[in-house]
Write an enzyme that holds these catalytic residues in place. Sequence first.
Site, PDB file in Angstrom:
ATOM      1  N   HIS A  83       1.917  -7.921  -7.048  1.00  0.00           N
ATOM      2  CA  HIS A  83       1.715  -9.057  -6.443  1.00  0.00           C
ATOM      3  C   HIS A  83      -0.029  -8.520  -7.144  1.00  0.00           C
ATOM      4  O   HIS A  83      -0.915  -9.695  -7.668  1.00  0.00           O
ATOM      5  CB  HIS A  83       1.675  -8.493  -4.866  1.00  0.00           C
ATOM      6  CG  HIS A  83       0.108  -9.696  -4.096  1.00  0.00           C
ATOM      7  ND1 HIS A  83       0.395  -9.629  -2.766  1.00  0.00           N
ATOM      8  CD2 HIS A  83      -0.535 -10.086  -4.522  1.00  0.00           C
ATOM      9  CE1 HIS A  83      -0.533 -10.606  -2.433  1.00  0.00           C
ATOM     10  NE2 HIS A  83      -1.238 -10.881  -3.598  1.00  0.00           N
ATOM     11  N   GLU A 161      -6.064 -13.049  -8.919  1.00  0.00           N
ATOM     12  CA  GLU A 161      -6.108 -11.416  -8.358  1.00  0.00           C
ATOM     13  C   GLU A 161      -6.907 -10.966  -8.406  1.00  0.00           C
ATOM     14  O   GLU A 161      -7.786  -9.883  -8.002  1.00  0.00           O
ATOM     15  CB  GLU A 161      -4.668 -10.748  -8.978  1.00  0.00           C
ATOM     16  CG  GLU A 161      -3.961 -10.744  -8.231  1.00  0.00           C
ATOM     17  CD  GLU A 161      -3.700 -10.712  -6.394  1.00  0.00           C
ATOM     18  OE1 GLU A 161      -4.061  -9.743  -6.166  1.00  0.00           O
ATOM     19  OE2 GLU A 161      -3.685 -11.941  -6.319  1.00  0.00           O
ATOM     20  N   HIS A 165      -9.997 -10.250  -5.784  1.00  0.00           N
ATOM     21  CA  HIS A 165      -9.592  -8.543  -5.554  1.00  0.00           C
ATOM     22  C   HIS A 165     -10.522  -8.037  -6.303  1.00  0.00           C
ATOM     23  O   HIS A 165     -11.371  -6.496  -5.987  1.00  0.00           O
ATOM     24  CB  HIS A 165      -8.226  -8.328  -5.046  1.00  0.00           C
ATOM     25  CG  HIS A 165      -7.687  -9.496  -4.242  1.00  0.00           C
ATOM     26  ND1 HIS A 165      -7.622  -9.216  -2.740  1.00  0.00           N
ATOM     27  CD2 HIS A 165      -6.552  -9.944  -4.471  1.00  0.00           C
ATOM     28  CE1 HIS A 165      -7.622  -9.692  -2.174  1.00  0.00           C
ATOM     29  NE2 HIS A 165      -5.995 -11.152  -2.890  1.00  0.00           N
TER      30      HIS A 165
END
Length: 298
Positions: A83, A161, A165
């Site tokens: 992930h 991602e 993040h």
Amino acid sequence: MLSLVILGALVSLVHAKFYSTYPNIETCVGLPVQYSCENTTVVKDSCCNVVQGGLVLQAQYWDTYTGFESHGQLLPKGSWSIHGLLPVNCDGTFGQYCDLSRQYDPKPSPSTLPNGTVITPYKGPSVRKFIQEFGRSDLLHYMDTFWINQGAPNEEFWAHEFSKHGTCASTFDVACYEPRYKEHQEVVNFFETVVKVFQMYPTYDMLAAAGIVPSNTTTYTRAQIANALYSQTGADPWLGCYDTDGTVLEEIWYFHHVLGTEQYGHFKTLDSITPATCAETGIWYYERTPTSEKAISH
Ligand SMILES: *[C@@H]1O[C@H](CO)[C@@H](O)[C@H](O)[C@H]1NC(C)=O
Ligand SMILES: *[C@@H]1O[C@H](CO)[C@@H](O)[C@H](O)[C@H]1NC(C)=O
Ligand SMILES: *[C@@H]1O[C@H](CO)[C@@H](O)[C@H](O)[C@H]1NC(C)=O
């Protein structure tokens, strides 16, 4: 002789296409070392230590299909998939899309931040191209094997991602790569780091070694799964089950404090700070749809 010369020229040509991705942390040498979130008096330099987002989660998925099989996008047999690497602040809050000048996500989610800022969908060259520009076909191949999107191309997930993040983890700030920063260097360096931390946790093998294998006929208890992972990591990761009654295992998060940088520092595995969403008994760890998997070489 001539052919050797040509070969030599070719080799150096190929070589010249590889660019290094490491940050400039020369000034960190000699500073005190300390795990993130553990001593805020010592840990100040945000390139030398993870100051923002010091509680770092390595997140893995167990999906049974990709929804993009027709494009050859399959899950890695005998392995969970990646992930990402998610920075959480020491107090449990977390930022997202922390630097909009590095917004490469074509489908921002959320599309509006809690503070009202609208995130513009990215339309430029794909992050896949960034990786290619650094000559990292090895990394790209690994990511296409283990970092698999649902219902859309992998590179959209990777971009999401990083922008959501990666930009919130202080050691990937552009400033940490100066004065020799080459555009997108930190993006590639972030992807390398995500892969490195993922490799610390071969979840499939850890569970299988304890007798817990995917099955469409047998369920497991939460304690069986938790104990198996605890026995190898010394900590309790977060167990995520997404159906309403918490009986379908789909995600695991491993928690850490980091000493030094995320890129090269030491990750200390810690207990989850948030309760599992899995029921205590009757948990399905489903077998994948056979046509959604591909054999891989580890
Ligand atoms: C934090 O670091 C300082 C300086 O090295 C040290 O004096 C102090 O004892 C440390 N505090 C903790 C809680 O480790
Ligand atoms: C909202 O957050 C974004 C991303 O962190 C930041 O760039 C922006 O300046 C913030 N806007 C306001 C109004 O605080
Ligand atoms: C196992 O069950 C899941 C969930 O119903 C399904 O998606 C998958 O295709 C099944 N796998 C096999 C091998 O039957």
